[in-house]
Design a protein around this motif. Sequence first.
Motif, PDB file in Angstrom:
ATOM      1  N   LEU A  96       0.846  -1.177   0.000  1.00 28.23           N
ATOM      2  CA  LEU A  96       0.000   0.000   0.000  1.00 28.23           C
ATOM      3  C   LEU A  96       0.885   1.232   0.000  1.00 28.23           C
ATOM      4  N   PRO A  97       0.816   2.082  -1.004  1.00 28.71           N
ATOM      5  CA  PRO A  97       1.678   3.250  -1.048  1.00 28.71           C
ATOM      6  C   PRO A  97       1.325   4.248   0.042  1.00 28.71           C
ATOM      7  N   GLY A  98       2.308   4.956   0.510  1.00 33.87           N
ATOM      8  CA  GLY A  98       2.084   5.979   1.518  1.00 33.87           C
ATOM      9  C   GLY A  98       2.107   7.357   0.886  1.00 33.87           C
ATOM     10  N   PRO A  99       2.386   8.397   1.689  1.00 33.87           N
ATOM     11  CA  PRO A  99       2.445   9.738   1.151  1.00 33.87           C
ATOM     12  C   PRO A  99       3.510   9.861   0.075  1.00 33.87           C
ATOM     13  N   SER A 100       3.327  10.801  -0.842  1.00 33.19           N
ATOM     14  CA  SER A 100       4.240  10.939  -1.974  1.00 33.19           C
ATOM     15  C   SER A 100       5.637  11.333  -1.529  1.00 33.19           C
TER      16      SER A 100
ATOM     17  N   VAL B 105       3.368   3.560  42.005  1.00 36.70           N
ATOM     18  CA  VAL B 105       2.888   2.739  40.905  1.00 36.70           C
ATOM     19  C   VAL B 105       4.047   2.468  39.959  1.00 36.70           C
ATOM     20  N   SER B 106       4.194   1.217  39.557  1.00 33.32           N
ATOM     21  CA  SER B 106       5.133   0.884  38.484  1.00 33.32           C
ATOM     22  C   SER B 106       4.420   1.121  37.156  1.00 33.32           C
ATOM     23  N   TYR B 107       5.014   1.909  36.288  1.00 34.04           N
ATOM     24  CA  TYR B 107       4.322   2.277  35.060  1.00 34.04           C
ATOM     25  C   TYR B 107       5.308   2.607  33.951  1.00 34.04           C
ATOM     26  N   ARG B 108       4.779   2.626  32.744  1.00 33.65           N
ATOM     27  CA  ARG B 108       5.468   3.140  31.556  1.00 33.65           C
ATOM     28  C   ARG B 108       4.500   4.088  30.870  1.00 33.65           C
ATOM     29  N   SER B 109       4.946   5.281  30.564  1.00 32.62           N
ATOM     30  CA  SER B 109       4.034   6.243  29.961  1.00 32.62           C
ATOM     31  C   SER B 109       4.742   7.087  28.912  1.00 32.62           C
ATOM     32  N   ALA B 110       3.947   7.581  27.986  1.00 34.55           N
ATOM     33  CA  ALA B 110       4.460   8.467  26.941  1.00 34.55           C
ATOM     34  C   ALA B 110       3.439   9.556  26.685  1.00 34.55           C
ATOM     35  N   MET B 111       3.930  10.745  26.378  1.00 24.41           N
ATOM     36  CA  MET B 111       3.087  11.866  25.986  1.00 24.41           C
ATOM     37  C   MET B 111       3.611  12.407  24.667  1.00 24.41           C
ATOM     38  N   ILE B 112       2.717  12.573  23.704  1.00 26.43           N
ATOM     39  CA  ILE B 112       3.090  13.120  22.401  1.00 26.43           C
ATOM     40  C   ILE B 112       2.353  14.432  22.202  1.00 26.43           C
ATOM     41  N   HIS B 113       3.092  15.483  21.889  1.00 24.47           N
ATOM     42  CA  HIS B 113       2.525  16.807  21.692  1.00 24.47           C
ATOM     43  C   HIS B 113       2.646  17.202  20.224  1.00 24.47           C
ATOM     44  N   GLY B 114       1.704  17.998  19.773  1.00 19.33           N
ATOM     45  CA  GLY B 114       1.817  18.514  18.416  1.00 19.33           C
ATOM     46  C   GLY B 114       0.480  18.942  17.854  1.00 19.33           C
ATOM     47  N   VAL B 115       0.536  19.382  16.625  1.00 22.15           N
ATOM     48  CA  VAL B 115      -0.669  19.771  15.887  1.00 22.15           C
ATOM     49  C   VAL B 115      -0.942  18.680  14.864  1.00 22.15           C
ATOM     50  N   PRO B 116      -1.994  17.900  15.033  1.00 19.60           N
ATOM     51  CA  PRO B 116      -2.268  16.817  14.072  1.00 19.60           C
ATOM     52  C   PRO B 116      -2.858  17.370  12.787  1.00 19.60           C
ATOM     53  N   ARG B 117      -2.869  16.519  11.811  1.00 27.14           N
ATOM     54  CA  ARG B 117      -3.548  16.870  10.563  1.00 27.14           C
ATOM     55  C   ARG B 117      -4.536  15.764  10.237  1.00 27.14           C
ATOM     56  N   VAL B 118      -5.639  16.167   9.661  1.00 28.56           N
ATOM     57  CA  VAL B 118      -6.621  15.201   9.194  1.00 28.56           C
ATOM     58  C   VAL B 118      -6.109  14.595   7.890  1.00 28.56           C
ATOM     59  N   VAL B 119      -6.021  13.286   7.836  1.00 23.66           N
ATOM     60  CA  VAL B 119      -5.514  12.601   6.641  1.00 23.66           C
ATOM     61  C   VAL B 119      -6.620  12.581   5.589  1.00 23.66           C
ATOM     62  N   THR B 120      -6.350  13.220   4.467  1.00 23.40           N
ATOM     63  CA  THR B 120      -7.335  13.281   3.384  1.00 23.40           C
ATOM     64  C   THR B 120      -6.909  12.481   2.159  1.00 23.40           C
ATOM     65  N   ASP B 121      -5.621  12.255   2.002  1.00 19.52           N
ATOM     66  CA  ASP B 121      -5.144  11.486   0.857  1.00 19.52           C
ATOM     67  C   ASP B 121      -5.615  10.033   1.002  1.00 19.52           C
ATOM     68  N   PRO B 122      -6.362   9.495   0.030  1.00 20.08           N
ATOM     69  CA  PRO B 122      -6.907   8.135   0.171  1.00 20.08           C
ATOM     70  C   PRO B 122      -5.837   7.073   0.395  1.00 20.08           C
ATOM     71  N   GLU B 123      -4.702   7.201  -0.269  1.00 12.66           N
ATOM     72  CA  GLU B 123      -3.655   6.191  -0.121  1.00 12.66           C
ATOM     73  C   GLU B 123      -3.033   6.235   1.267  1.00 12.66           C
ATOM     74  N   GLU B 124      -2.801   7.460   1.777  1.00 14.22           N
ATOM     75  CA  GLU B 124      -2.241   7.554   3.125  1.00 14.22           C
ATOM     76  C   GLU B 124      -3.265   7.100   4.164  1.00 14.22           C
ATOM     77  N   LYS B 125      -4.539   7.431   3.942  1.00 13.51           N
ATOM     78  CA  LYS B 125      -5.567   7.006   4.889  1.00 13.51           C
ATOM     79  C   LYS B 125      -5.646   5.484   4.949  1.00 13.51           C
ATOM     80  N   LEU B 126      -5.581   4.842   3.803  1.00 10.13           N
ATOM     81  CA  LEU B 126      -5.627   3.383   3.777  1.00 10.13           C
ATOM     82  C   LEU B 126      -4.402   2.797   4.476  1.00 10.13           C
ATOM     83  N   ARG B 127      -3.253   3.411   4.231  1.00 12.84           N
ATOM     84  CA  ARG B 127      -2.030   2.942   4.877  1.00 12.84           C
ATOM     85  C   ARG B 127      -2.110   3.145   6.391  1.00 12.84           C
TER      86      ARG B 127
END
Length: 243
Positions: free
Chosen positions: A13-17, A123-145
């Motif tokens: 499945l191809p991804g973004p160009s 508490v024993s734990y593993r955690s991650a936080m990801i920050h950023g500005v997301p984008r809505v995936v509109t390209d059909p090939e990237e969405k499928l991937r």
Amino acid sequence: MTSHHPEQHGDALPGPSAPPPALPATLPVTDRTRHRRLREQGSLDRADLEAVLDAGFVCHLGVVVDGHPMVVPTVYGRDDTHLYLHGSVAGRSLAADPGAPVCVTVTHIDGLVLARSVFEHGVSYRSAMIHGVPRVVTDPEEKLRGLRLLTEHATPGQWDYARRPSRKELAATTLLALSLAEASVKIAAGPPDDGAGPDAARGTWAGNLPLTATWGTPVPDPLLPPGIEPPRHIAERSGTRLG
């Protein structure tokens, strides 16, 4: 399986160009990711971030919608540079404010740390936080991937076993892509900290109470016709540990 949709055929499945450049092996320290408390539990190793993400499949997406904060649990998948996640709620917010930042968290609880004093419990734990500005995936090939990454992350082998999304289903699905460039990781493990303190003389039991989650036996749909057994990639997960 027969289909008239081109996305249903083939494994590649191809991804973004234009694939994004590889991210550095060390997580950058920003104002949002700086470890201000319990710094000894923090990690700047991107491999630790990937390990936390790979150990689960549900994240919590924090976003402001119509002026109100919301934290939404949702499933995710990843590649080397992006987290892909369902995000219809965030999609609404991004439509109104395309530059709105979000925070995604993934947490695994590995057990309780039971000390001699309540103050030293933890508490024993593993955690991650990801920050950023997301984008809505509109390209059909990237969405499928992205949907393939999400599906295979939760249940490896399921993408090639089940029917894949139709064009109509793809259009009705909101998929977000969030860069993994800005993230923080914390890992807490080990025994209580009061073993050499004055409370050690109390004779109180102290130690760790581990917590593990395992996959159970597959339960068939009540409407499933007799004779259809779970495929190997599902049946073999029974009894295995999550995370």
